[in-house]
Design an enzyme around this catalytic site. Sequence first.
Site, PDB file in Angstrom:
ATOM      1  N   HIS A 104       0.585   5.834  54.238  1.00 18.99           N
ATOM      2  CA  HIS A 104      -0.187   4.861  53.443  1.00 18.99           C
ATOM      3  C   HIS A 104      -0.577   3.645  54.296  1.00 18.99           C
ATOM      4  O   HIS A 104      -1.740   3.489  54.604  1.00 18.99           O
ATOM      5  CB  HIS A 104       0.509   4.435  52.143  1.00 18.99           C
ATOM      6  N   ASP A 112       0.077  14.562  49.409  1.00 21.49           N
ATOM      7  CA  ASP A 112       1.075  13.687  48.795  1.00 21.49           C
ATOM      8  C   ASP A 112       1.517  14.153  47.406  1.00 21.49           C
ATOM      9  O   ASP A 112       2.350  15.048  47.296  1.00 21.49           O
ATOM     10  CB  ASP A 112       0.498  12.250  48.780  1.00 21.49           C
TER      11      ASP A 112
HETATM   12  C1  NGQ Z   1       7.525   9.277  46.437  1.00 20.76           C
HETATM   13  N1  NGQ Z   1       5.216   8.680  46.297  1.00 20.76           N
HETATM   14  O1  NGQ Z   1       8.545   9.096  47.087  1.00 20.76           O
HETATM   15  O2  NGQ Z   1       7.280  10.357  45.906  1.00 20.76           O
HETATM   16  C2  NGQ Z   1       6.548   8.145  46.328  1.00 20.76           C
HETATM   17  C3  NGQ Z   1       6.825   7.323  45.113  1.00 20.76           C
HETATM   18  C4  NGQ Z   1       8.340   5.480  45.888  1.00 20.76           C
HETATM   19  C5  NGQ Z   1       4.166   7.920  46.640  1.00 20.76           C
HETATM   20  N2  NGQ Z   1       4.385   6.745  47.078  1.00 20.76           N
HETATM   21  C6  NGQ Z   1       8.178   6.712  45.059  1.00 20.76           C
HETATM   22  N3  NGQ Z   1       2.954   8.379  46.586  1.00 20.76           N
HETATM   23  O3  NGQ Z   1       7.534   5.172  46.746  1.00 20.76           O
HETATM   24  O4  NGQ Z   1       9.324   4.779  45.658  1.00 20.76           O
HETATM   25 ZN    ZN Z   2       4.911  10.080  49.581  1.00 21.70          ZN
END
Ligand code: NGQ
Ligand code: ZN
Length: 489
Positions: free
Chosen positions: A296, A347
């Site tokens: 990101h 993702d």
């Molecule tokens: C994840 N996903 O770990 O799946 C993350 C969300 C976080 C994205 N950031 C959870 N797209 O970042 O704490």
């Molecule tokens: Zn992720």
Amino acid sequence: MNVTQYFADQVWLPRGFASNLRIDVDDGRLLPGASLDIETNAVRDAAERIGRYVVPGMPNLHSHAFQRAMAGLAEHRGQVCAIIPHRENQKAAVPGRTSQQEDSFWSWREVMYAFAGRVGPDDLHAIAAQLYVEMLKAGYTQVCEFHYLHHRPDGKPYDDPAAMSLALIEAAREAGIGLTLLPTLYMTGGFDGRALSERQRRFGHDVDGYLRLVERLRTLESPTLRVGIALHSLRAVPEDAMRAVLDADVGRGGPIHIHIAEQLGEVQDCLALRNARPVEWLLDHADVDRRWCLVHATHMTDVETRRLAASGAVAGLCPTTEANLGDGVFPLKTYLDAGGVIGIGSDSHISVSPVEELRWLEYGQRLATRHRNVVASSQAPSTGEVLFAGALRGGARASAVAIGRLDAAANATDEAPRADLLVLDDASPSLAGRDVAHAIDSWIFAGNMNLVRNVMVAGNWVVRDFRHRDEERIAARYRGVVERLARAG
Ligand code: NGQ
Ligand code: ZN
């Protein structure tokens, strides 16, 4: 040696298409010096013509496979959806949420956690196999799995602590996609070091347990399985643990991935508790180099953007997920102008298509700047080609596998590239009347027909005429699993 010779009218080399090339595959790899110009019909006749346009398979540098099964179930305001019962939606304390009416990344995360809590090893196997089939059919031939769903829902390890990792490995083998497995360290619920919440408990490790898992998985490495490491985020890994894991990994050469600066809430917390912005802090406290992939990295100042570009790390961009979650827009132009390397990931799998990721990467910039062809330049005028070539290069670096190119190794000591390639559908109306200079642009930007006709991974055809070799069985099993997970709500 058992060499198979292929031939195509146009083969994508790192700097664009080259005409009339032969591709020699031996034991799943491209032979050194294999991409020979076909000068005589005799040479051409010995090889199998596989199509008009042949391009390298695209690496997918960021995946949480289990999230494929909840794609589309978090698009109701207030998180009331088919899988997550209303009472569970209500009980979550959501950071950054000002009212029940306002949905955000953080409220999406609670829906995701509730779903994650139901997925066991067999479920993960079935979901990931379906996802990987979809990836192959869309043109991804390698996937980096950022894997943190390690333990039972109550946080206790499975009888085999690697059970969930092994489920992913088996799914990738079954589907025939290359896997860069990134077991992920997850220790705290925020920058302040607070304990994991109930729903985060199954993600957690101490440093020793984590390193044991990594060591175990490393013994399984093969041409289609690479093992690296991941720190979930600066929120989830305290500084001393980060240092311990990086020190233990020194000299191992595998990739190191981390989520960073995706949401403004994270930037604010990092500033408050570490007196620096997330990317700035990481660049100041770790030797960020070509082994790293910063996933990101949405919210950076110009100084951070240039420093990241100079580090050689890959920015792991996931435009469809970043749009879906309301993250913000990556400073792409500044980063590319500074020589930064990018790759793409699907993702959360709200979309599984390199075309859509690349298209939306450019469109986000167009919407924000009100210009067109933002990433192209006078030396590299095709927007599609700049995006495609960039994502191949960065994706291969972030995967730490010799993929993303169809020319032979640059010198004798380099590893021969793995034979991963896509044959585009030259019968498609989307390519009608297109010369070589517009083929990639037409693929990336025009329409919604899939142009990926045949897919080879490590010398094996896994998709032929748009069909994966085992797609019916894998889809039927997936259907059964998701229907059961939905009923569990
Ligand atoms: C994840 N996903 O770990 O799946 C993350 C969300 C976080 C994205 N950031 C959870 N797209 O970042 O704490
Ligand atoms: Zn992720």
